[in-house]
Each structure stands twice: as C-alpha cells, then as structure tokens.
Design an enzyme around this catalytic site. Structure first.
Site, PDB file in Angstrom:
ATOM      1  N   CYS A 460       8.179   3.751  -4.922  1.00 41.01           N
ATOM      2  CA  CYS A 460       7.174   2.913  -5.564  1.00 41.01           C
ATOM      3  C   CYS A 460       6.113   2.620  -4.509  1.00 41.01           C
ATOM      4  O   CYS A 460       6.112   3.224  -3.444  1.00 41.01           O
ATOM      5  CB  CYS A 460       7.789   1.634  -6.135  1.00 41.01           C
ATOM      6  SG  CYS A 460       8.472   0.539  -4.886  1.00 41.01           S
ATOM      7  N   HIS A 612      -2.172  -4.940  -4.928  1.00 43.61           N
ATOM      8  CA  HIS A 612      -1.068  -4.497  -5.796  1.00 43.61           C
ATOM      9  C   HIS A 612      -1.109  -5.351  -7.064  1.00 43.61           C
ATOM     10  O   HIS A 612      -0.709  -6.507  -7.063  1.00 43.61           O
ATOM     11  CB  HIS A 612       0.266  -4.659  -5.071  1.00 43.61           C
ATOM     12  CG  HIS A 612       1.432  -4.024  -5.764  1.00 43.61           C
ATOM     13  ND1 HIS A 612       1.966  -4.515  -6.931  1.00 43.61           N
ATOM     14  CD2 HIS A 612       2.161  -2.928  -5.451  1.00 43.61           C
ATOM     15  CE1 HIS A 612       2.981  -3.757  -7.302  1.00 43.61           C
ATOM     16  NE2 HIS A 612       3.120  -2.784  -6.424  1.00 43.61           N
TER      17      HIS A 612
END
Length: 688
Positions: A460, A612
């Site tokens: 990820c 993010h």
C-alpha cells in the site's frame, strides 16, 4: 494455517473497534448524568436539585445506560460493518439476523418470560424480580443469553453472507432480489440455522464460560489481573488486544442491579454500580492502565529524549513530547509504543511486564476506576475523581509517580547498557546501505530471501507486505538498512515500512520475479548514486499551506499507527470539509498513486510532502477520486490537485482524515503552526 488465522483475527479485532468506539460517548453521558445527582456534589451545588436539572441528568444517565444494555446488538451491527468494508447492507442483515437468531433460540428451547423472571419474595412488579442468568429478554424476545459473543457471531456471519452474495445474479423474474438485496434474505436463513445450532451448542459453552470466569475471578483474581495486563499489552503490536479483553470487559463476572437485572462483564458491571451508587467491585481489568499510561510511558518518553544524540534532541523532543502528552491525556499509547517497539523490542518487553504489575498493584490497593476510551487523564477525571470516595482514585497519583520513576530509570539503564537504537540514537546516515532507485527493489528482494522465498507480494502507500516461504532467509537488518523505518513480523508475514516508495518497490519486485526487468549494471548504479544528493541537499525555507478547507489536527490523532507513530515522517492531519485537495506550495508532482488516493510533491528547495487522502483508501481502487494533474507537472500553491467525493469516502473508508507529512525531514527543522481551521491560504507548517 496460523497465518490465515492471524489475518482473520486482525480483521475481527479491527471490526470490534467500531462498537467499542461508541462506548466513550455513552460512558460520558452515564458518568455526568450520575455525577449530577451524586450526594456529595448536590451538597456542594444545591442548584442540582432543580427539577429541570434532575430531568436532564436522568435523561443523560438513561441515554448512556441504554447503550450498555444493548451491547450485543451493537456488536452484531459493528462487526458486520467492519468485516464487510463498511457497507450498510451488511449492518441491516446483521440486525435482522440477530433478531431472528434470538427468536429461533427462544422457540426451540420453549423459553418464555416466566422462565426469565421469577418473582422474588416481596416483589410487586417485574422490574423487582430476580433474573435467570442463562436466559435473557433481548428487545422483548425471550431467548438464550449469548451476550456479546452472540452479537459477534451473527455479525461475522452477516459479513460472510455479504461478501459471498453481494453481487449474485438471479433469474429475470427474481431480478429485484439480486445483488445486495439478496444479502438480508440469505442472512435470515443462516440466522435460523445458527439459532437452532446455538440452542444445543451454547448451553455447554455457557457453562464453560461461567466456570472459567468463576475460576479467574474468584479463585485467584490477583494473579489473573497480572496475567491480563501482560497479555493485553503483548497483543497491541498485532492489533489482537481487542479480541482478548472483550470477554473480560463484556462477559466475565456478574452483578444484579437495583432493577433486578443481571449485568455481565467488568466494564458493564462498573457502569451499573456507578448508576446504583453502590461500592465498586468491578474495574479490575481497567484500573491498571492509569498508572502506566498517565505516568509510566511519558517518563519513558523523557528517558528516550535524554539519551538522544545532541544534534537529534530537538527533533526527538518534539516527537516524544507529543506522544507522551497524548498518552497522558487520552491513553492512546500506540504512537509512543511504536516509536521503540521495532528498534528496541527489549524496552517493549520491560513495558509489558510493568503493565502487568500495574494491574496487580491497583487490584491489591482496591482501586476501582472504570473506563470507556482508554486510561488517560480524561477518563481518570470522569470515572475516577468524580467518584473518588468509591473508586479510591486518589491512590493512582502516588502509584503513578512511583511508576514514572521506575519507567524512567529502567528505560534509561536499558538504552545505555544495551546501546539500543531508540529515536535519536540511530546509526549515522553514512552507515545506511546505499541503494539507488533502480537497484533498490533488487536489494529488497535479496533481503527477503530471493524470489523463490516469496509466496505473496503486496503493498500500500505506506508498507510493503510480503508472505515468505522461509522466514529464516529474511535479512531484517538488511531491510532496515535499505531504508525501511520498521519491519513487523507475524509468522511468515513481513511488513516493511518504506513509505511512498512501497508500491513502486512492489511493482518492480514483481517484474523482477517475472523476468521483465534485469539487474542494472554497476555503471547505472554509480550514476544514480551520484544523483541522489540533488534530493538530499535541500536549501532555504519551505512554507507549507493547508491543502484545502477543513480542520488541522495533530499527527498523533490520525487513526493509523504508521502515520500517528511518525514512521514515515512528521506533519499534521487534515480533515477535509470540501471535496478539493490543492497544492500546499509551489513545486512539482513527483508521485500519483495508481489508486489516486495519495500524492507526492516536491518543493523548489527539495522538501518532499506526501498527502494521503483518507485512511485505507487504497482499497477503494480509485473510486471517489479524480486526479487533476500529472506526474512531473509543475504546480502552484492553491492549484487544485484532486477532486474527492467525500460522501463516498465517508461511506466506504474507515476515516477521511488525511495525513500530510514531510518524508525527508532529516537534518531539517519542522515548525507547526497553532492552526485548527484551515483554508488554502493559511500557513500550517514551515520546514527550515
């Protein structure tokens, strides 16, 4: 088998946090409602006898209590939501299934309300009657008492039904019931079958649980509290502690309240005794957290700061101050614990043992303080000091001071004696293995034991996830030397935290394993290594502005351990209120994650920032995001970078909190402004 089981337990533990997250609000209502008609407080403030105030306090108390009274239902819905990725259909299926399961058990076992309540001598109404512990009245349904376990079982089954049938196709004449509409239907059938099975399987399980709880709570409760504290802290790194403490908090032990109702579980009993105004007998499995969370860990943070190298003290001081203050105020300890867990496991071992003794000492002293969120100062005031005469909460302070001294000297001694690489004591930059961008995936693959040792490869935005065949072939120290800020090992599952580079490393490793790319020549490596200082030698000051309209929060409050623990860098959390993310400075777009949930930017002075968007949003596969820029594109401060469907993210992601971190802060100073409300023109950070 263990690896698969661990993965499932991690998912279940995470799912249990959803219903548990409701408890602080319920506990605050119950605590304040109860405190407002506390006899000592009423004597000090007679205005609390006012009819309106009495009504408000009664409503608050009842509102909090109803949540604790219906925990099994909340666990059913919450578990289903957590295991099904947050889809509301799974929650509806769990609700329907839970009701049907209880109705089925009641009918199979012929349970009636007379089997649940038997009038006690002198009782004039049902609420004064004694309750049969093996049975329960669940939302008006006479049934078997399965407690939160029953809710978790039904929630997990509803989630399984959802994941199995949410995209099912049916014949055209049944088309209306296809897809997600089919999930509650099939869950109803599964609930009937589950009710029948539990009718015969649960009574012996119930007897076993009662015997176990009686043994743990009555035979040697002192030893039990010590073991509980050790195991609960030991499971924190794996995220399995929620599963471990749930039976103690919600099932073990029993108490009959003033209404004649049977209450089970240490936390629920404490809340019931708070409402009844009786001396506390519960709290053995919550009170032990207060000394080490409020006093011990902050002292450990000071020891880590003290032992940092002089040139690193400023950076480490900021990290330890924020983490220690978070532990003291809220009881959220992961940011601090994870700062030394990977680099100095021996310190975590010391911490685990001291946590066990904290539970032991609090029990021996008879201190009984409840908890809903965690063992920080806020809970200490609500559930300790407001009821100091019954909870003996004042004893936490001298005990906590002792623990602060013990933590400080043990951590200080261990760090110096064993030369532990705690924050600020890491090896010099020159000792880190050099590896160019082109060569890095080859080096990581070698450190993982080679392609023959890779069973499964994934990543990820924050970490490389690898399942290996033989863990003994993995060079953990080598992985850290290649730039990983931490490596988590569980069985044969390795998680290497490389930050934004993780996904690219994964893709390159996959191509290497398939033979699509070959190892670069030494000439290539030398050229790339000589180019690296371009990114390292950042000059000047970079002002970083808000990436949109919203709220700024400390990074320690971001609901993700990797970001909150500052494993990828320092920065802030941003809670967007509008669906547009803008550039925080003039610079260049260096990275756009394939699923569009994260953007990497570089300023003119070389400062690298990662935005993010949301937590675990990589799983959305780009849904809800629209990129407005391209890699290598020059952008100006305030220029729109990404359009975000906030409604979609709120429905499908664990959180919309957006970490905004500087990933190359080495030898630089970060100044974070005291800002809460943010807009694109407001300065929030400066890198010097």
């Amino acid at each position: 088998m263990f690896k698969k089981l661990f993965g499932q337990l991690q998912r279940i533990g995470k799912a249990l946090m959803l219903p548990v997250a409701i408890l602080p609000a319920a506990g605050i209502l119950l605590a304040f409602g109860n405190a407002m008609h506390n006899e000592q407080l009423v004597e000090i403030a007679p205005w609390l006898k006012n009819d309106i105030i009495v009504m408000i306090s009664s409503v608050m108390e009842a509102s909090g209590q109803v949540v604790f009274d219906n925990l099994p239902l909340l666990f059913a819905v919450g578990t289903a939501l957590g295991l099904a990725g947050g889809d509301g259909v799974a929650a509806l299926a769990a609700l329907v299934g839970y009701l049907i399961m209880n109705a089925t058990m009641g009918k199979v076992l012929h349970i009636t309300i007379d089997d649940i309540f038997s009038y006690a001598k002198g009782a004039k109404e049902l609420s004064q009657a004694a309750k049969e512990p093996a049975h329960a009245l669940v939302l008006g349904i006479p049934t078997l008492q399965t407690g939160v376990f029953g809710g978790i079982i039904m929630g997990a089954l509803a989630a399984w039904c959802y994941n199995k049938f949410y995209n099912i196709t049916l014949p055209p004449f049944l088309g209306f019931f296809a897809g997600k509409r089919f999930v509650p239907i099939v869950t109803s059938v599964v609930a009937i079958a589950t009710g029948v099975v539990l009718s015969f399987a649960w009574p012996p399980i119930q007897d076993g649980l009662n015997s176990l709880s009686n043994f743990l709570l009555n035979k040697n409760l002192t030893l039990t509290t010590f073991i509980f504290g050790i195991i609960e802290r030991s499971l924190i790194p794996f995220g399995l502690h929620h599963i471990f403490y749930s039976p103690f908090w919600f099932e073990f032990g029993s108490y009959t309240n003033h209404a004649g109702e049977l209450v089970r579980g240490d936390q629920r009993i404490w809340m019931a005794q708070l409402r009844d105004g009786v001396p506390f007998t519960a709290g053995a499995f919550t009170t032990g957290k207060y000394p080490f969370m409020m006093f011990g860990l902050p002292a450990a943070a000071f020891a880590i700061y003290k032992n940092a190298r002089p040139e690193r003290k400023k950076v480490v001081g900021g990290l330890m101050l924020s983490a220690g203050l978070t532990a003291f105020l809220t009881g959220i300890t992961e940011p601090l614990e994870f700062s030394f867990l990977f680099v100095a496991p021996v310190l975590y071992g010391i911490h685990v043992l001291l946590a066990g003794t904290s539970f032991l000492v609090m029990h021996l002293l008879g201190v009984k303080i409840g908890m809903t969120f965690s063992g920080g100062f806020i809970d200490y005031i609500l559930y300790g000091l407001l009821n100091w005469d019954r909870s003996h909460a004042l004893l936490v302070i001298p005990v906590g001071i002792v623990y602060a001294i013990v933590y400080y000297f043990l951590f200080d001694f261990a760090i110096r004696k064993f030369k532990l690489k705690t924050p600020g004591r890491e090896d010099e930059e020159t000792e880190i293995r050099n590896s160019s961008v082109a060569k890095l995936p080859f080096d990581v693959l070698d450190a993982m034991g080679g392609k023959e040792n890779i069973k499964h490869l994934d990543a990820c935005i924050t970490r490389l996830r690898v399942e290996v065949v033989d863990k003994s072939k993995v060079d953990v120290a080598g992985i850290k030397a290649l730039g990983a800020s931490g490596v988590l090992e569980v069985g044969n599952n390795m998680q290497a935290i490389f930050g934004p580079k993780s996904d690219q490393i994964k893709h390159d490793m996959a191509k290497i394993m398939s033979g699509e790319i070959t190892k670069p020549s030494e000439t290539t490596v030398t050229e790339e290594m000589s180019d690296e200082p371009v990114h390292v030698e950042a000059l000047g000051t970079t002002d970083i502005y808000a990436p949109g309209v919203g709220q700024i929060i400390p990074l320690s409050e971001v609901p993700d351990q990797v970001f909150a623990g500052k494993m990828m860098g320092d920065g802030v959390g941003f809670i967007p209120e509008k669906g547009e993310i803008v550039a925080p400075f003039d610079g260049t777009v260096k990275t756009i994650f394939p699923t569009k949930h994260a953007i990497g930017l570089e300023s003119g002075s070389g400062v690298e920032v990662l935005i993010h968007i949301g937590i675990d949003t990589v799983k959305l596969n780009g849904e809800g995001f629209e990129s407005l820029i391209n890699v290598d594109e020059k952008v100006t401060q305030g220029q729109p970078l990404m359009k975000v469907n906030l409604a979609y993210l709120k429905a499908h992601a664990p959180s919309i909190v957006t970490p905004m971190i500087i990933t190359n802060l080495e030898n630089k100073e970060l100044v974070i402004e005291d800002v809460q409300d943010a807009d694109p023109g407001k300065l929030i950070m400066t890198v010097k």
